[in-house]
Motif scaffolding. Structure first.
Motif, PDB file in Angstrom:
ATOM      1  N   VAL A   1      -9.069  -0.622   0.866  1.00 50.34           N
ATOM      2  CA  VAL A   1      -9.212  -1.482   2.039  1.00 50.34           C
ATOM      3  C   VAL A   1      -8.316  -0.937   3.139  1.00 50.34           C
ATOM      4  O   VAL A   1      -7.101  -0.776   2.942  1.00 50.34           O
ATOM      5  N   GLU A   2      -8.892  -0.646   4.300  1.00 53.42           N
ATOM      6  CA  GLU A   2      -8.162  -0.034   5.400  1.00 53.42           C
ATOM      7  C   GLU A   2      -8.312  -0.859   6.671  1.00 53.42           C
ATOM      8  O   GLU A   2      -9.400  -1.328   6.995  1.00 53.42           O
ATOM      9  N   GLY A   3      -7.215  -1.010   7.379  1.00 53.82           N
ATOM     10  CA  GLY A   3      -7.200  -1.760   8.629  1.00 53.82           C
ATOM     11  C   GLY A   3      -5.759  -2.023   8.997  1.00 53.82           C
ATOM     12  O   GLY A   3      -4.845  -1.336   8.521  1.00 53.82           O
ATOM     13  N   SER A   4      -5.522  -3.015   9.819  1.00 55.77           N
ATOM     14  CA  SER A   4      -4.131  -3.379  10.091  1.00 55.77           C
ATOM     15  C   SER A   4      -3.539  -4.042   8.854  1.00 55.77           C
ATOM     16  O   SER A   4      -4.258  -4.616   8.029  1.00 55.77           O
ATOM     17  N   PHE A   5      -2.208  -3.969   8.741  1.00 57.21           N
ATOM     18  CA  PHE A   5      -1.557  -4.641   7.618  1.00 57.21           C
ATOM     19  C   PHE A   5      -1.950  -6.112   7.592  1.00 57.21           C
ATOM     20  O   PHE A   5      -2.258  -6.674   6.527  1.00 57.21           O
TER      21      PHE A   5
ATOM     22  N   ARG B   1      -1.500   0.377  11.006  1.00 55.14           N
ATOM     23  CA  ARG B   1      -2.648   0.760  10.184  1.00 55.14           C
ATOM     24  C   ARG B   1      -2.189   0.942   8.743  1.00 55.14           C
ATOM     25  O   ARG B   1      -1.171   1.585   8.479  1.00 55.14           O
ATOM     26  N   SER B   2      -2.938   0.368   7.805  1.00 53.39           N
ATOM     27  CA  SER B   2      -2.521   0.349   6.409  1.00 53.39           C
ATOM     28  C   SER B   2      -3.692   0.636   5.482  1.00 53.39           C
ATOM     29  O   SER B   2      -4.857   0.391   5.831  1.00 53.39           O
ATOM     30  N   VAL B   3      -3.356   1.136   4.304  1.00 49.24           N
ATOM     31  CA  VAL B   3      -4.348   1.416   3.267  1.00 49.24           C
ATOM     32  C   VAL B   3      -3.896   0.732   1.982  1.00 49.24           C
ATOM     33  O   VAL B   3      -2.798   0.998   1.482  1.00 49.24           O
ATOM     34  N   PHE B   4      -4.715  -0.157   1.476  1.00 49.24           N
ATOM     35  CA  PHE B   4      -4.481  -0.812   0.193  1.00 49.24           C
ATOM     36  C   PHE B   4      -5.507  -0.293  -0.813  1.00 49.24           C
ATOM     37  O   PHE B   4      -6.661  -0.031  -0.452  1.00 49.24           O
ATOM     38  N   GLU B   5      -5.101  -0.172  -2.057  1.00 51.14           N
ATOM     39  CA  GLU B   5      -6.028   0.253  -3.101  1.00 51.14           C
ATOM     40  C   GLU B   5      -5.977  -0.697  -4.286  1.00 51.14           C
ATOM     41  O   GLU B   5      -4.917  -1.217  -4.640  1.00 51.14           O
TER      42      GLU B   5
ATOM     43  N   PRO C   1       2.432   8.083   3.143  1.00 53.53           N
ATOM     44  CA  PRO C   1       2.252   7.543   1.791  1.00 53.53           C
ATOM     45  C   PRO C   1       3.431   6.651   1.411  1.00 53.53           C
ATOM     46  O   PRO C   1       4.586   6.986   1.684  1.00 53.53           O
ATOM     47  N   VAL C   2       3.145   5.516   0.791  1.00 52.10           N
ATOM     48  CA  VAL C   2       4.189   4.629   0.296  1.00 52.10           C
ATOM     49  C   VAL C   2       3.813   4.189  -1.110  1.00 52.10           C
ATOM     50  O   VAL C   2       2.639   4.155  -1.474  1.00 52.10           O
TER      51      VAL C   2
ATOM     52  N   LEU D   1      -0.303  -1.535  -1.490  1.00 55.15           N
ATOM     53  CA  LEU D   1      -0.208  -0.734  -0.272  1.00 55.15           C
ATOM     54  C   LEU D   1       0.168   0.693  -0.672  1.00 55.15           C
ATOM     55  O   LEU D   1       1.192   0.911  -1.318  1.00 55.15           O
ATOM     56  N   VAL D   2      -0.662   1.673  -0.285  1.00 53.88           N
ATOM     57  CA  VAL D   2      -0.406   3.063  -0.671  1.00 53.88           C
ATOM     58  C   VAL D   2      -0.132   3.962   0.531  1.00 53.88           C
ATOM     59  O   VAL D   2       0.344   5.083   0.378  1.00 53.88           O
ATOM     60  N   ALA D   3      -0.437   3.470   1.735  1.00 54.73           N
ATOM     61  CA  ALA D   3      -0.144   4.242   2.943  1.00 54.73           C
ATOM     62  C   ALA D   3      -0.095   3.294   4.124  1.00 54.73           C
ATOM     63  O   ALA D   3      -0.799   2.274   4.159  1.00 54.73           O
ATOM     64  N   ARG D   4       0.774   3.646   5.113  1.00 52.24           N
ATOM     65  CA  ARG D   4       0.826   2.834   6.336  1.00 52.24           C
ATOM     66  C   ARG D   4       1.285   3.742   7.478  1.00 52.24           C
ATOM     67  O   ARG D   4       1.920   4.780   7.278  1.00 52.24           O
ATOM     68  N   ALA D   5       0.907   3.332   8.688  1.00 50.41           N
ATOM     69  CA  ALA D   5       1.239   4.129   9.866  1.00 50.41           C
ATOM     70  C   ALA D   5       2.715   3.995  10.198  1.00 50.41           C
ATOM     71  O   ALA D   5       3.364   2.989   9.873  1.00 50.41           O
TER      72      ALA D   5
END
Length: 448
Positions: free
Chosen positions: A122-126, A39-43, A346-347, A331-335
């Motif tokens: 944008v959130e979902g799988s990488f 699971r990843s979060v892109f901004e 957070p990354v 990418l700002v966060a990932r599982a």
């Protein structure tokens, strides 16, 4: 959705190839490594505004939603990728079933933004998120740049309407997108019929110098136009001698003549002379439209001129010197693992040269002063302070892969007018300066 609604040629089946080669090779490597499902979060954000700009304008969101919905790897696209050995068969099989199933949050289209604003999340799988980077940035960078230029021009024009007429100065598909963005930024009409067809933007236009030159004399040209389009038409009066043309125009159309257009010369001086002449001829209600390589500075310089409308082309569709907003997709966060319940970490990229970013899924709110005007863009990763709870900016755009926030373009246009009006007055100054309000970061690193 019909691809025509996306401003695409009819033979383009999807938006899946509006991407960069390395997004697919990253996917292939992540699939092999077993990290693709994390699971990843892109901004989407920009580190700074273009030089001299006081605020940015979010535009293109509606087109992004269409592009995400139409991001499909059909047989032709897969065949191209296979033929050129872009990725292996296992990745092609994965792409064949691709449908974005994540969530998208963002500033509502037409809203203003500032350095660091998380304009879209944008959130979902990488795997499913990384593929969307280029198409999202392509749309937002272009449309937001045009909308920002349009907004500055609309501020300079005041209550006088603006006509978008830049189609011949840019790529034919970019012209349609530019017209849409200009409408968001405050333009009233467009000359581009494709934009009118696809987005419902009012279209206008009458004649060019070629029409006058076609006829044996100017009177014949004016008579032909009035006979066809009526007395309320707009006659172009600077093909030969402006004074003589205005006199002929009123003789042909009478005092009911709708407007005259001036496309060359010292517009300030000529507009004053034409207004005086029209009034002396009894055409007191005939309007004056000016064109000729206008930008926001030229429009502002004509504020005291008797001008009723402006037509803008080249400077608008090229962003008036700033054709991109330099937005990035990070990418700002990932599982920690592919487990759906794994916590987010957070990354952030840490490097020199001004390209660092801040990790963690962010919220954004706009703090107002005592008079109700914006005074700061507040961004954080922890709990939202109670006093900002009702000032949050991000709204849900896509939920579980389904678009949930399509809006009529007029709603977006009205939103921008309100957002701009709620900025400090210095936002409308055309002199160079910093962002009109500061960006404040709070609670960063306390969560994602």
């Amino acid at each position: 959705m019909d691809v025509a609604d996306l401003g695409l040629p009819v033979d383009v089946p999807s938006t899946a190839l509006f991407t960069d080669h390395y997004e697919l090779t990253m996917l292939q490597a992540a699939l092999k490594a077993g990290t693709a499902d994390r699971r990843s979060v892109f901004e989407v954000f920009t580190r700074r505004l273009p030089e001299g700009r006081r605020y940015g304008v979010v535009a293109g969101t509606g087109r992004v939603l269409d592009a995400v919905e139409n991001f499909r790897f059909d047989a032709d696209v897969l065949g191209f990728l296979r033929e050129h050995d872009v990725v292996n068969e296992e990745t092609l099989e994965w792409l064949a079933a691709y449908r974005f199933s994540g969530d998208v949050w963002g500033y509502p289209e037409g809203e203003v933004y500032f350095p660091g604003s998380p304009i879209m999340r944008v959130e979902g799988s990488f795997a499913e998120c990384v593929l969307l980077e280029t198409v999202i940035l392509s749309i937002l960078n272009h449309d937001s740049a045009i909308a920002a230029a349009a907004s500055r021009m609309a501020s300079a024009a005041g209550d006088r309407p603006l006509i978008e007429m830049g189609a011949r100065r840019t790529h034919e598909l970019a012209a349609v997108a530019a017209s849409r963005a200009a409408y968001v930024g405050g333009f009233a009409t467009t000359s581009d019929l494709a934009a009118g067809f696809r987005y419902g933007i009012p279209t206008v236009g009458t004649s060019a110098h070629a029409f006058t030159l076609l006829h044996d004399n100017e009177r014949d040209a004016f008579q032909a136009q009035v006979d066809s389009l009526g007395r309320n038409t707009t006659l172009l009066v600077d093909t030969y001698d402006v004074t003589e043309a205005v006199r002929t125009a009123v003789e042909v159309a009478g005092p009911e003549l709708g407007a005259v257009r001036i496309d060359s010369g010292d517009l300030l001086l000529v507009a004053h002379r034409v207004r005086q002449q029209l009034d002396e001829l009894g055409a007191v209600n005939t309007k004056i439209v000016v064109t000729s390589d206008l930008d926001e500075y030229a429009i502002a310089s004509l504020a005291a001129a008797p001008v009723d409308a402006y037509g803008v082309g080249t400077q608008l569709v090229t962003g008036s010197g700033h054709p991109t907003c330099s937005m990035v997709y990070k990418l700002v966060a990932r599982a920690e693992s592919a487990d759906p319940k794994a916590p987010l970490v957070p990354v952030a990229k840490k490097s020199s040269g001004g390209k660092t970013s801040i990790g963690g899924r962010k919220w954004a709110a706009r703090r107002l002063d005592g008079d109700g005007y914006a005074e700061a863009e507040v961004i954080g990763t922890g709990p939202v302070p109670p006093e900002l709870a009702d000032r949050q900016l991000l709204v849900e755009l896509v939920k579980g892969g389904e678009v949930v926030a399509r809006e009529p373009l007029d709603v977006v246009r009205d939103r921008h007018a309100v957002a701009r009006a709620n900025l400090p007055l210095s936002a409308t100054q055309l002199s160079r300066g910093e962002a009109v309000i500061p960006t404040e970061y709070v609670q960063l690193g306390s969560g994602s």
